[in-house]
Design a protein around this motif. Structure first.
Motif, PDB file in Angstrom:
ATOM      1  N   ARG A   6       0.825  -1.207   0.000  1.00 27.22           N
ATOM      2  CA  ARG A   6       0.000   0.000   0.000  1.00 27.22           C
ATOM      3  C   ARG A   6       0.861   1.259   0.000  1.00 27.22           C
ATOM      4  NH1 ARG A   6      -5.099  -1.325   0.470  1.00 27.22           N
ATOM      5  NH2 ARG A   6      -5.725   0.858   0.701  1.00 27.22           N
ATOM      6  N   ASN A   7       2.157   1.139   0.354  1.00 27.48           N
ATOM      7  CA  ASN A   7       3.021   2.319   0.418  1.00 27.48           C
ATOM      8  C   ASN A   7       3.907   2.472  -0.813  1.00 27.48           C
ATOM      9  OD1 ASN A   7       2.125   3.065   3.022  1.00 27.48           O
ATOM     10  ND2 ASN A   7       3.455   1.497   3.940  1.00 27.48           N
ATOM     11  N   SER A   8       3.968   1.454  -1.654  1.00 22.87           N
ATOM     12  CA  SER A   8       4.823   1.513  -2.838  1.00 22.87           C
ATOM     13  C   SER A   8       4.043   2.047  -4.028  1.00 22.87           C
ATOM     14  CB  SER A   8       5.369   0.123  -3.169  1.00 22.87           C
ATOM     15  OG  SER A   8       6.229  -0.332  -2.144  1.00 22.87           O
ATOM     16  N   SER A   9       4.779   2.610  -4.968  1.00 26.08           N
ATOM     17  CA  SER A   9       4.179   3.108  -6.204  1.00 26.08           C
ATOM     18  C   SER A   9       4.979   2.598  -7.394  1.00 26.08           C
ATOM     19  CB  SER A   9       4.161   4.636  -6.240  1.00 26.08           C
ATOM     20  OG  SER A   9       3.320   5.177  -5.250  1.00 26.08           O
ATOM     21  N   VAL A  10       4.282   2.381  -8.492  1.00 28.54           N
ATOM     22  CA  VAL A  10       4.928   2.102  -9.760  1.00 28.54           C
ATOM     23  C   VAL A  10       4.304   3.038 -10.791  1.00 28.54           C
ATOM     24  CG1 VAL A  10       3.347   0.177 -10.302  1.00 28.54           C
ATOM     25  CG2 VAL A  10       5.541   0.356 -11.484  1.00 28.54           C
ATOM     26  N   TRP A  11       5.165   3.638 -11.628  1.00 27.21           N
ATOM     27  CA  TRP A  11       4.697   4.555 -12.670  1.00 27.21           C
ATOM     28  C   TRP A  11       4.920   3.904 -14.030  1.00 27.21           C
ATOM     29  CZ3 TRP A  11       6.913   6.296  -8.204  1.00 27.21           C
ATOM     30  CH2 TRP A  11       6.249   7.317  -7.514  1.00 27.21           C
ATOM     31  N   ILE A  12       3.935   4.024 -14.882  1.00 26.94           N
ATOM     32  CA  ILE A  12       4.017   3.498 -16.249  1.00 26.94           C
ATOM     33  C   ILE A  12       3.815   4.664 -17.213  1.00 26.94           C
ATOM     34  CG2 ILE A  12       3.088   1.873 -17.921  1.00 26.94           C
ATOM     35  CD1 ILE A  12       2.141   1.421 -14.293  1.00 26.94           C
ATOM     36  N   THR A  13       4.756   4.838 -18.128  1.00 27.45           N
ATOM     37  CA  THR A  13       4.703   5.945 -19.080  1.00 27.45           C
ATOM     38  C   THR A  13       4.878   5.412 -20.489  1.00 27.45           C
ATOM     39  OG1 THR A  13       5.804   7.350 -17.433  1.00 27.45           O
ATOM     40  CG2 THR A  13       5.634   8.208 -19.688  1.00 27.45           C
ATOM     41  N   ALA A  14       3.923   5.698 -21.364  1.00 20.95           N
ATOM     42  CA  ALA A  14       4.064   5.348 -22.779  1.00 20.95           C
ATOM     43  C   ALA A  14       4.922   6.415 -23.457  1.00 20.95           C
ATOM     44  CB  ALA A  14       2.696   5.261 -23.443  1.00 20.95           C
ATOM     45  N   LEU A  15       6.096   6.016 -23.939  1.00 18.14           N
ATOM     46  CA  LEU A  15       6.925   6.920 -24.731  1.00 18.14           C
ATOM     47  C   LEU A  15       6.529   6.882 -26.200  1.00 18.14           C
ATOM     48  CD1 LEU A  15      10.449   6.270 -23.153  1.00 18.14           C
ATOM     49  CD2 LEU A  15       8.728   7.972 -22.510  1.00 18.14           C
ATOM     50  N   GLY A  16       5.677   5.952 -26.558  1.00 18.23           N
ATOM     51  CA  GLY A  16       5.150   5.816 -27.911  1.00 18.23           C
ATOM     52  C   GLY A  16       4.116   4.713 -27.913  1.00 18.23           C
ATOM     53  N   GLY A  17       3.408   4.556 -29.048  1.00 17.11           N
ATOM     54  CA  GLY A  17       2.499   3.430 -29.198  1.00 17.11           C
ATOM     55  C   GLY A  17       1.106   3.633 -28.665  1.00 17.11           C
ATOM     56  N   VAL A  18       0.729   4.830 -28.235  1.00 16.94           N
ATOM     57  CA  VAL A  18      -0.656   5.096 -27.848  1.00 16.94           C
ATOM     58  C   VAL A  18      -1.173   6.270 -28.685  1.00 16.94           C
ATOM     59  CG1 VAL A  18      -0.492   4.174 -25.510  1.00 16.94           C
ATOM     60  CG2 VAL A  18       0.075   6.565 -25.900  1.00 16.94           C
ATOM     61  N   GLY A  19      -2.397   6.108 -29.194  1.00 14.35           N
ATOM     62  CA  GLY A  19      -2.921   7.099 -30.119  1.00 14.35           C
ATOM     63  C   GLY A  19      -2.243   7.038 -31.472  1.00 14.35           C
ATOM     64  N   GLU A  20      -1.499   5.975 -31.729  1.00 18.43           N
ATOM     65  CA  GLU A  20      -0.746   5.793 -32.967  1.00 18.43           C
ATOM     66  C   GLU A  20      -0.393   4.320 -33.108  1.00 18.43           C
ATOM     67  OE1 GLU A  20       2.827   8.076 -32.476  1.00 18.43           O
ATOM     68  OE2 GLU A  20       3.612   6.785 -30.882  1.00 18.43           O
ATOM     69  N   VAL A  21       0.028   3.943 -34.300  1.00 18.27           N
ATOM     70  CA  VAL A  21       0.545   2.600 -34.536  1.00 18.27           C
ATOM     71  C   VAL A  21       2.023   2.740 -34.850  1.00 18.27           C
ATOM     72  CG1 VAL A  21       0.461   0.566 -36.013  1.00 18.27           C
ATOM     73  CG2 VAL A  21      -1.664   1.693 -35.337  1.00 18.27           C
ATOM     74  N   GLY A  22       2.866   2.152 -34.006  1.00 18.63           N
ATOM     75  CA  GLY A  22       4.308   2.235 -34.200  1.00 18.63           C
ATOM     76  C   GLY A  22       5.011   2.835 -33.002  1.00 18.63           C
ATOM     77  N   LYS A  23       6.324   2.805 -33.051  1.00 13.89           N
ATOM     78  CA  LYS A  23       7.274   3.250 -32.032  1.00 13.89           C
ATOM     79  C   LYS A  23       6.824   2.902 -30.612  1.00 13.89           C
ATOM     80  CE  LYS A  23       6.354   8.317 -32.135  1.00 13.89           C
ATOM     81  NZ  LYS A  23       5.914   8.609 -30.791  1.00 13.89           N
ATOM     82  N   ASN A  24       6.519   1.609 -30.433  1.00 10.57           N
ATOM     83  CA  ASN A  24       6.108   1.132 -29.122  1.00 10.57           C
ATOM     84  C   ASN A  24       7.271   1.153 -28.145  1.00 10.57           C
ATOM     85  OD1 ASN A  24       3.244  -0.018 -29.684  1.00 10.57           O
ATOM     86  ND2 ASN A  24       4.507  -0.794 -31.354  1.00 10.57           N
ATOM     87  N   ALA A  25       7.063   1.809 -27.020  1.00  4.87           N
ATOM     88  CA  ALA A  25       8.071   1.886 -25.965  1.00  4.87           C
ATOM     89  C   ALA A  25       7.364   2.321 -24.689  1.00  4.87           C
ATOM     90  CB  ALA A  25       9.181   2.873 -26.318  1.00  4.87           C
ATOM     91  N   THR A  26       7.499   1.518 -23.646  1.00  3.77           N
ATOM     92  CA  THR A  26       6.822   1.809 -22.381  1.00  3.77           C
ATOM     93  C   THR A  26       7.850   1.804 -21.262  1.00  3.77           C
ATOM     94  OG1 THR A  26       4.824   0.696 -23.190  1.00  3.77           O
ATOM     95  CG2 THR A  26       4.973   1.115 -20.823  1.00  3.77           C
ATOM     96  N   LEU A  27       7.871   2.883 -20.491  1.00  6.43           N
ATOM     97  CA  LEU A  27       8.821   3.037 -19.389  1.00  6.43           C
ATOM     98  C   LEU A  27       8.127   2.719 -18.077  1.00  6.43           C
ATOM     99  CD1 LEU A  27      11.739   3.980 -18.738  1.00  6.43           C
ATOM    100  CD2 LEU A  27      10.789   6.268 -18.379  1.00  6.43           C
ATOM    101  N   ILE A  28       8.751   1.889 -17.257  1.00  3.53           N
ATOM    102  CA  ILE A  28       8.205   1.494 -15.961  1.00  3.53           C
ATOM    103  C   ILE A  28       9.192   1.939 -14.878  1.00  3.53           C
ATOM    104  CG2 ILE A  28       7.244  -0.410 -14.609  1.00  3.53           C
ATOM    105  CD1 ILE A  28       7.122  -2.020 -17.237  1.00  3.53           C
ATOM    106  N   GLU A  29       8.687   2.622 -13.842  1.00  2.00           N
ATOM    107  CA  GLU A  29       9.529   3.142 -12.755  1.00  2.00           C
ATOM    108  C   GLU A  29       9.013   2.624 -11.414  1.00  2.00           C
ATOM    109  OE1 GLU A  29      10.494   7.527 -13.174  1.00  2.00           O
ATOM    110  OE2 GLU A  29       8.803   7.359 -14.553  1.00  2.00           O
ATOM    111  N   CYS A  30       9.929   2.161 -10.596  1.00  2.00           N
ATOM    112  CA  CYS A  30       9.573   1.710  -9.257  1.00  2.00           C
ATOM    113  C   CYS A  30      10.798   1.815  -8.356  1.00  2.00           C
ATOM    114  CB  CYS A  30       9.067   0.268  -9.295  1.00  2.00           C
ATOM    115  SG  CYS A  30       8.374  -0.321  -7.721  1.00  2.00           S
TER     116      CYS A  30
END
Length: 556
Positions: A6-30
């Motif tokens: 309950r105290n930890s967080s993970v962030w997910i950020t799409a660097l590409g690939g949403v609202g478009e087709v191509g350059k898929n890259a997803t950054l995960i931070e924890c």
């Protein structure tokens, strides 16, 4: 519900690939550490004049290199691995890359071409393998797709469990994804499902590859002459089947296109392709062989101007000419945005007398590697995630996926859309959109990363549409005196008969304007600005044209 702290967080950020087709890259931070999932590129659109490739903006990750734990790749398609050489060059240090054998081999071949292999440290994994990368526990699962060794991944963190489908469909080369296994994953809890949604518009289920094999076999068997088949170079399953059919039907195979040659070499080295060397002939020899003895495998199924099929279609290929009696098969479907270039290629092939077969008239000449609507719903029911988020799709696809997820049991408020650069935070089982980080698109021209911006594209568009007018001035270095009348050259403007009077008038107007000025007060910058202003004004008034005016001032 997954058991996240309950105290930890993970962030997910799409660097590409949403609202478009191509350059898929997803950054995960924890816990302060960063993991990158996929590193893809995108085809440039027609307005990206002179641009070779579009890749994600990695600046946020690059500013935190010391906390980066690795790159995980789901499969070897360009929209998931195409940016890897450029990313490594920007990192400038060794990067740990994790993926299946075929995926890593395709990346290695790509990096040898770009000479970036010194920056990579490869770590092969297989389906069912689990690896620990800092605070991330990553498990790989085999899925069906149009290339072997494709995987989905489960990323477990202290804040929760994230399931990324990658590109997938339920049918595989040997049968179907193990639904019982997926159900067990769901029973253990999935906080967020990140799902491929590119075929959510298509009802039903995506057919298996065997459907295409039967169609291609019939086409090759019945073709009266040479058969030219264009497909994605990375679609090794399709390539393998074409080679097998050609061998069975007594035809040799010529491979046109470096991408296909590389894929076949890699596939052969790893045992995915088992074709005798005697099956292949050089493309130059193929042009001279009896037509019924040849199958040509070619790049260019997306109408790419420099690819083999596109060059053949306009008579520009060095070794091969399309001729009457040829059967040309486009064994693919256009990537969104490429429809016009594909249609133009088909038109050009018909003009050269070929019989052209593509998915609009023979649907089973291609099947997608992506799950259709019914399969996407099946996955939601099997995993029963708390949240479901569409990736790899344009906006309308995201909207349709949201409806589908809700129909299959996900709460409406739990199907948010990611935006490129907008972080999603998962904490205590609750996911909310958070702040934004630097993100977007970087344009690659040749080997230059990011040297092209909107201003450059505007100039290129201006040149393409209106041409250029060069006004040459000779000026004395010591006195500022204009030494001779201006000279004017036009390239790419309207017909000479139409613009010649306007060009002459512009030349005279520039000369008059400069003669009125005091030579002692002139400098190069001032002269350039004045010439541009006067020449453009006259050209607009007398011809209605707005070319790019380039003043050239030579001090002598």
């Amino acid at each position: 519900m997954a058991k996240g702290s309950r105290n930890s967080s993970v962030w997910i950020t799409a660097l590409g690939g949403v609202g478009e087709v191509g350059k898929n890259a997803t950054l995960i931070e924890c816990d302060g550490y960063l993991l990158l999932l996929d590193c893809g590129s995108q085809f440039p659109s027609p307005e990206h004049l002179g641009v070779d490739l579009i890749i994600p903006d990695f600046s946020y990750l690059l500013s935190r290199q010391d906390k980066f734990v690795g790159l995980v790749l789901t499969h070897a398609h360009e929209d998931h691995i195409g940016a890897v050489p450029f990313f490594l060059r920007q990192m400038g240090t060794r990067v740990d890359i994790h993926g299946t054998n075929l995926t890593l081999a395709m990346v290695a071949a790509k990096m040898r071409r770009h000479r970036e292999d010194q920056f990579a440290r490869f770590h092969p994994v297989g389906p069912g393998d689990t690896i620990e990368l800092g605070p991330f526990r990553v498990t790989f699962f085999s899925v069906g797709h149009s290339i072997p060794d494709a995987t989905a991944v489960l990323v477990e963190t202290s804040a929760g469990r994230l399931f990324f489908t990658g590109d997938f469909k339920f049918s595989t080369e040997t049968g179907e994804i193990d639904r019982t296994f997926l159900s067990r994953i769901g029973d253990r809890g999935v906080d967020i499902l990140f799902s491929d949604c590119v075929r959510v518009e298509n009802p039903g289920r995506t057919p298996p590859e065997s459907t295409v094999v039967e169609t291609l076999d019939r086409i090759i068997r019945e073709a009266p002459g040479r058969v030219i088949i264009a497909s994605f170079a990375s679609n090794l399953s399709r390539v393998r089947h074409v080679l097998s059919i050609a061998q069975r039907r007594g035809r040799k195979v010529a491979v046109a296109g470096r991408g296909l040659q590389t894929s076949i070499e890699v596939g052969t080295d790893l045992g995915y392709i088992d074709a005798p060397a005697s099956l292949f002939v050089d493309v130059a020899d193929a042009e001279r062989m009896p037509a019924r003895e040849i199958v040509v495998l070619a790049t260019g199924a997306q109408g790419e101007p420099a690819a083999a099929l596109s060059r053949m279609a306009v008579g520009d290929h060095r070794d091969l000419r399309v001729r009457e009696g040829d059967t040309v098969v486009l064994s693919s479907s256009p990537v969104p945005g490429n429809e016009e270039s594909v249609s133009r290629t088909i038109d050009n092939l018909f003009r050269r007398g070929a019989d052209v077969i593509w998915s609009a008239i023979e649907p089973t000449v291609h099947v997608s590697g992506h799950a259709a609507r019914e399969e996407l719903g099946d996955l939601v029911r099997l995993l029963h995630p708390s949240y479901a988020i569409p990736l790899h799709g344009e906006y309308r696809m995201q909207v349709l996926y949201r409806r589908l997820a809700i129909e299959n049991g996900v709460a409406p408020k739990n199907v948010p859309f990611l935006e490129i650069g907008r972080r999603l935070r998962l904490k205590g089982g609750k996911a909310e959109l958070d702040d934004s980080v630097p993100a977007g698109s970087i344009l690659v021209d040749g080997l230059e990363i990011g040297g092209i911006d909107e201003a450059v594209l505007r100039d290129r568009k201006h040149l393409a549409e209106d041409g250029i007018v060069i006004v040459s001035i000779a000026m004395a270095r010591d006195t500022g005196e204009i030494l001779r009348p201006p000279e004017i050259i036009a390239r790419g403007v309207a017909a000479e008969s139409r613009v010649a009077p306007a060009l002459e008038a512009a030349c005279q107007a520039v000369e008059r304007a400069l003669r009125r000025l005091d030579p002692a007060e002139l400098d190069v910058s001032f002269v350039q600005n004045r010439v541009h202003e006067v020449a453009l004004s006259v050209l607009r008034q007398q011809s209605g044209l707005r070319p790019l005016v380039l003043p050239v001032v030579a001090e002598v």
